[in-house]
Enzyme design. Structure first.
Site, mmCIF file in Angstrom:
data_model
loop_
_atom_site.group_PDB
_atom_site.id
_atom_site.type_symbol
_atom_site.label_atom_id
_atom_site.label_comp_id
_atom_site.label_asym_id
_atom_site.label_seq_id
_atom_site.Cartn_x
_atom_site.Cartn_y
_atom_site.Cartn_z
ATOM 1 N N LYS A 1 52.006 2.224 -97.533
ATOM 2 C CA LYS A 1 52.583 1.247 -98.466
ATOM 3 C C LYS A 1 52.410 -0.175 -97.940
ATOM 4 O O LYS A 1 52.009 -1.078 -98.683
ATOM 5 C CB LYS A 1 54.072 1.569 -98.693
ATOM 6 C CG LYS A 1 54.319 2.928 -99.340
ATOM 7 C CD LYS A 1 55.772 3.133 -99.696
ATOM 8 C CE LYS A 1 56.675 3.212 -98.470
ATOM 9 N NZ LYS A 1 56.365 4.386 -97.618
ATOM 10 N N THR A 2 52.715 -0.385 -96.679
ATOM 11 C CA THR A 2 52.565 -1.722 -96.094
ATOM 12 C C THR A 2 51.099 -2.126 -96.039
ATOM 13 O O THR A 2 50.737 -3.257 -96.384
ATOM 14 C CB THR A 2 53.166 -1.756 -94.676
ATOM 15 O OG1 THR A 2 54.556 -1.393 -94.737
ATOM 16 C CG2 THR A 2 53.049 -3.154 -94.080
ATOM 17 N N ASP B 1 59.938 -4.685 -97.431
ATOM 18 C CA ASP B 1 59.986 -3.267 -97.074
ATOM 19 C C ASP B 1 61.429 -2.776 -97.140
ATOM 20 O O ASP B 1 62.369 -3.551 -96.919
ATOM 21 C CB ASP B 1 59.427 -3.083 -95.655
ATOM 22 C CG ASP B 1 59.054 -1.636 -95.373
ATOM 23 O OD1 ASP B 1 59.002 -0.838 -96.325
ATOM 24 O OD2 ASP B 1 58.809 -1.306 -94.203
ATOM 25 N N THR C 1 61.381 4.074 -99.153
ATOM 26 C CA THR C 1 61.289 5.524 -98.945
ATOM 27 C C THR C 1 62.351 6.257 -99.758
ATOM 28 O O THR C 1 62.351 7.481 -99.796
ATOM 29 C CB THR C 1 61.480 5.850 -97.453
ATOM 30 O OG1 THR C 1 62.746 5.321 -97.016
ATOM 31 C CG2 THR C 1 60.375 5.230 -96.609
ATOM 32 N N ARG D 1 49.835 7.526 -90.474
ATOM 33 C CA ARG D 1 50.417 6.901 -89.282
ATOM 34 C C ARG D 1 50.543 7.911 -88.143
ATOM 35 O O ARG D 1 50.234 7.621 -86.988
ATOM 36 C CB ARG D 1 51.787 6.305 -89.604
ATOM 37 C CG ARG D 1 52.445 5.585 -88.425
ATOM 38 C CD ARG D 1 53.836 5.105 -88.780
ATOM 39 N NE ARG D 1 53.779 4.119 -89.861
ATOM 40 C CZ ARG D 1 54.846 3.728 -90.549
ATOM 41 N NH1 ARG D 1 56.030 4.261 -90.315
ATOM 42 N NH2 ARG D 1 54.732 2.832 -91.504
#
Length: 359
Positions: free
Chosen positions: A87-88, A132, A181, A240
């Site tokens: 997402k980032t 975020d 999230t 990640r």
């Protein structure tokens, strides 16, 4: 809009994990300062480099092309999904593709309305504000976003009582990208002001293997095809984690094998030493499933009771551990709580008490 301008405001409180090195799963879940830097260096910078989430990428290409053709700012974008899925990274890619700058912060970091006003008034036309964990923003601050998102204005009240007066701040048109999230915790009022919605799902092993091979190339290490797939299968569907495991396997290959090439055998041995099994489950996952099976006969059990039994925070279970267990079919949610599935019993070699056969 100026090309290539980037401004980043971030807050990071992660440090190298403390405690005995035997706690392998804790080590895997935490990011060291080196990990943070490497994660940034391994992130794709263009949509053409972004692997996976094909429907999102295709839709985003159209939205960006249309906005640039009209010489307008992109509509406000809402990104949801488990942590570590990109997402980032996608937010920074959007800024790159739009040729503008990005200001990044998080919901908990914006404590007062004044903090938000300071950020918004410094944005140029077409700039991107990335928030975020936007669901963790306070309601007072959130309400200041409503007119900013709709009309590019902020009304700020100063003084109190009969001396109260409103100051109107006119903002330049910007794009807000909110990531979370926990999409269910976002208020309906804020959600309705976004124009573009994307939900990230876990990656299949094939996409993760592609990401791992690209990352290995950037790290200057060779990796065999089956080794990349082995790491991908144990990465919980999360890029990640895949990149983090790749770095650990690289360390093992360098120290134990004295080699600059990662083989499947090297990947298997190094990941097993970190107590990550062939399905990507680590000690935390197995502990959660074992607790439900052994203490609660497979469940169902309420999340608060489960968290108390594990001495874990509820948010840790819900945000970090549960999503993959639910997606992979080891756990299910019921109206009465969490319940271990037949697959979980089989994976741990357990039998449900009082039954000769599983369920």
């Amino acid at each position: 809009m100026a090309q290539g301008r980037k401004k980043i405001i971030t807050q990071d409180n992660t440090f190298p994990p403390q405690g005995p090195p035997s706690v392998a799963s804790d080590f895997i879940r935490q990011e060291t300062e080196e990990d943070v830097v490497l994660n940034l260096s391994l992130r794709p910078s263009k949509l053409s480099e972004f692997v996976g989430q094909e429907k999102i990428v295709e839709s985003l290409k159209i939205a960006i092309a249309a906005a640039k053709e009209r010489k307008e700012s992109l509509e406000h974008v809402f990104l949801s999904g488990p942590p570590g899925l990109g997402k980032t990274a996608l937010s920074f890619i959007i800024a790159h593709e739009m040729g503008t700058k990005v200001t990044a912060t998080s919901g908990p970091a914006i404590e007062r309305a004044g903090d938000l006003i300071g950020i918004l008034t410094n944005l140029e036309a077409g700039d991107i504000l990335f928030i975020d964990e936007i669901h963790r923003m306070s309601k007072v601050v959130e309400e200041f976003l409503y007119p900013a998102m709709e009309n590019s204005q902020i009304d700020f009240i100063i003084d109190k009582g009969p001396y109260a007066r409103t100051i109107k701040f006119n903002l330049k048109r910007f794009t807000l990208i909110g990531a979370t999230t926990r999409s269910g915790l976002l208020s309906s009022a804020l959600r309705s002001r976004f124009g573009i919605f994307y939900h990230f799902d876990f990656y299949p092993p094939e996409d993760l293997a592609t990401i791992i091979k690209r990352s290995a190339d950037l790290l200057g290490i060779k990796i065999e095809e089956d080794a990349a797939l082995e790491i991908a299968n144990r990465s919980r569907g999360t890029p990640r984690i895949a990149n983090r495991l790749l770095r650990r396997v690289r360390d093992y290959a360098q120290v134990k094998d004295k080699s600059n090439t990662i083989t499947k055998k090297t990947a298997e041995i190094s990941l097993s030493s970190l107590r990550i099994d062939s399905h990507g489950l680590d000690d935390h996952d197995r502990k959660v499933l074992s607790t439900i099976i052994e203490l609660y006969n497979g469940g169902p059990v309420g999340i608060d009771s489960l968290a108390a039994s594990l001495n874990e925070e509820v948010d840790t279970l819900v945000d970090t551990i549960e999503p993959y267990l639910l997606k992979s079919g080891y756990l299910k949610r019921t109206s009465r709580g969490r319940q271990a599935t037949k697959l979980a019993f089989e994976h741990l070699g357990k039998k449900r008490e009082g039954q000769g056969e599983l369920f």
